[in-house]
Design an enzyme around this catalytic site. Structure first.
Site, PDB file in Angstrom:
ATOM      1  N   ASP A  11      42.982  43.478  53.331  1.00  0.00           N
ATOM      2  CA  ASP A  11      43.027  43.636  51.991  1.00  0.00           C
ATOM      3  C   ASP A  11      41.987  44.732  51.801  1.00  0.00           C
ATOM      4  O   ASP A  11      40.677  44.830  52.545  1.00  0.00           O
ATOM      5  CB  ASP A  11      42.985  42.637  50.925  1.00  0.00           C
ATOM      6  N   SER A  12      41.970  45.136  50.345  1.00  0.00           N
ATOM      7  CA  SER A  12      40.621  46.139  49.806  1.00  0.00           C
ATOM      8  C   SER A  12      39.594  45.467  49.739  1.00  0.00           C
ATOM      9  O   SER A  12      38.386  45.866  49.850  1.00  0.00           O
ATOM     10  CB  SER A  12      41.040  46.904  48.760  1.00  0.00           C
ATOM     11  N   CYS A  75      47.609  42.706  50.451  1.00  0.00           N
ATOM     12  CA  CYS A  75      47.554  43.618  49.592  1.00  0.00           C
ATOM     13  C   CYS A  75      48.945  44.390  49.191  1.00  0.00           C
ATOM     14  O   CYS A  75      49.614  44.938  49.992  1.00  0.00           O
ATOM     15  CB  CYS A  75      46.436  44.743  50.214  1.00  0.00           C
ATOM     16  N   GLU A 153      37.085  39.966  41.737  1.00  0.00           N
ATOM     17  CA  GLU A 153      35.941  40.199  42.577  1.00  0.00           C
ATOM     18  C   GLU A 153      34.738  39.402  41.793  1.00  0.00           C
ATOM     19  O   GLU A 153      33.919  38.942  42.781  1.00  0.00           O
ATOM     20  CB  GLU A 153      35.653  41.760  42.811  1.00  0.00           C
ATOM     21  N   CYS A 189      49.321  41.711  42.602  1.00  0.00           N
ATOM     22  CA  CYS A 189      48.204  42.364  43.295  1.00  0.00           C
ATOM     23  C   CYS A 189      47.788  40.715  43.557  1.00  0.00           C
ATOM     24  O   CYS A 189      47.564  39.941  43.076  1.00  0.00           O
ATOM     25  CB  CYS A 189      47.165  42.968  42.364  1.00  0.00           C
ATOM     26  N   HIS A 191      44.613  39.972  44.448  1.00  0.00           N
ATOM     27  CA  HIS A 191      43.296  39.426  43.490  1.00  0.00           C
ATOM     28  C   HIS A 191      43.884  38.456  42.538  1.00  0.00           C
ATOM     29  O   HIS A 191      43.086  37.664  41.927  1.00  0.00           O
ATOM     30  CB  HIS A 191      42.512  40.741  43.023  1.00  0.00           C
TER      31      HIS A 191
HETATM   32  N1  DGL Z   1      44.466  43.338  46.389  1.00  0.00           N
HETATM   33  C1  DGL Z   1      44.926  44.581  46.195  1.00  0.00           C
HETATM   34  C2  DGL Z   1      46.524  44.473  45.742  1.00  0.00           C
HETATM   35  O1  DGL Z   1      47.397  43.379  46.057  1.00  0.00           O
HETATM   36  C3  DGL Z   1      44.232  45.827  45.609  1.00  0.00           C
HETATM   37  C4  DGL Z   1      43.156  45.665  44.695  1.00  0.00           C
HETATM   38  C5  DGL Z   1      42.485  47.179  44.743  1.00  0.00           C
HETATM   39  O2  DGL Z   1      41.725  47.434  45.718  1.00  0.00           O
HETATM   40  O3  DGL Z   1      42.712  47.988  43.843  1.00  0.00           O
HETATM   41  O4  DGL Z   1      47.108  45.243  45.485  1.00  0.00           O
END
Ligand code: DGL
Length: 265
Positions: A11-12, A75, A153, A189, A191
């Site tokens: 993931d990012s 992600c 985050e 997402c 996150h």
């Molecule tokens: N967690 C990521 C997703 O599922 C991206 C979050 C990001 O870096 O903007 O899209």
């Protein structure tokens, strides 16, 4: 014969932990590498071209370095843009994370569902396609939020955010025409499941949240069924593409997820 090859999650940032956690519950013996491209974070405000250039190349390097048995692109942004390219570049199974519109449509009673993702994800044709195939009789309202990624985050660094910040993210869905009838929200997402309690508390009325994590965990268990695993538990590894990683306050979160070793690319 014990097989030490890990499952690699990508993931990012910390979002993919919402996919790692249910997978570890199903496969506690699996060695894992959790790769966070914090050097490229955030993905959601990048262009398609940037994601398409960055993700397959990075996963190629990670695959060479860790020799994983399977990769989970944990992600939605990377998956909806680059999954095809990643699969053709790598000769190993790759599981993606795409918005859980199908289960959301299956459970919505009002036939109005919200899709909360990053800006990049909610504009993808992949989402149009999922909506047409699985939610054709639903009104599908979308909202992209970079703020919610930052809020997740921050939470995992141990910070407490103002509840009003979650209310204002949700207003992006509920204030749209038809938004007052939303009964199901897709957390599109990785996150966002990390802040589902804060989102639930900020909702004007109870709604169901749906995310892909548990389904991906089942898919990984299915794809690795019958494979050998190490006889004793192996400490998980967190990999960051840039410093600082745990130094930025993620230490407790990483150890809670069994990631006791740290590496940098
Ligand atoms: N967690 C990521 C997703 O599922 C991206 C979050 C990001 O870096 O903007 O899209």
């Amino acid at each position: 014969m014990a097989d030490a090859r890990p499952i690699l999650f990508f993931d990012s940032g910390v979002g993919g932990l919402s996919v790692l956690a249910p997978t570890r519950k199903l496969l506690p013996q699996a060695p894992v590498v959790y790769a966070a491209d914090n050097g490229g974070f955030p993905y959601g405000i990048k262009t398609e071209a940037e994601i398409a250039a960055r993700v397959p190349a990075l996963l190629g390097r990670l695959a060479e370095r860790y020799d994983p048995r399977l990769i989970v692109v944990a992600c939605n942004t990377a998956s909806t843009i680059a999954l095809g390219a990643v699969r053709s570049a790598l000769d190993l199974p790759v599981v993606g994370t795409v918005p859980a519109i199908k289960p959301a449509a299956a459970s919505s009673r009002t036939r109005v569902i919200g899709v909360l993702g990053t800006d990049a994800t909610v504009r993808q044709p992949y989402v149009d396609d999922l909506s047409t195939r699985f939610a054709d009789d639903c009104l599908v309202l979308r909202h992209g939020s970079a703020d919610l990624v930052e809020l997740a985050e921050a939470k995992l660094r141990g910070e407490v955010s103002d509840p009003a910040a979650f209310t204002s993210v949700l207003a992006g869905l509920f204030a749209q025409p038809g938004g007052d009838r939303i009964d199901t929200i897709v957390l599109a997402c990785t996150h966002f499941p990390l802040v589902s309690a804060e989102l639930a508390a900020a909702c004007p009325r109870p709604v169901e949240f749906v995310d892909g994590g548990p389904g991906i965990a089942r898919r990984v268990a299915y794809l690795t069924e019958g494979q050998d695993w190490p006889n004793a538990p192996v400490p998980g590894m967190a990999l960051f593409t840039a410093t600082p990683g745990p130094a930025a306050g993620l230490g407790a979160t990483l150890s809670r997820h069994g990631l006791s070793k740290v590496d940098f690319l």
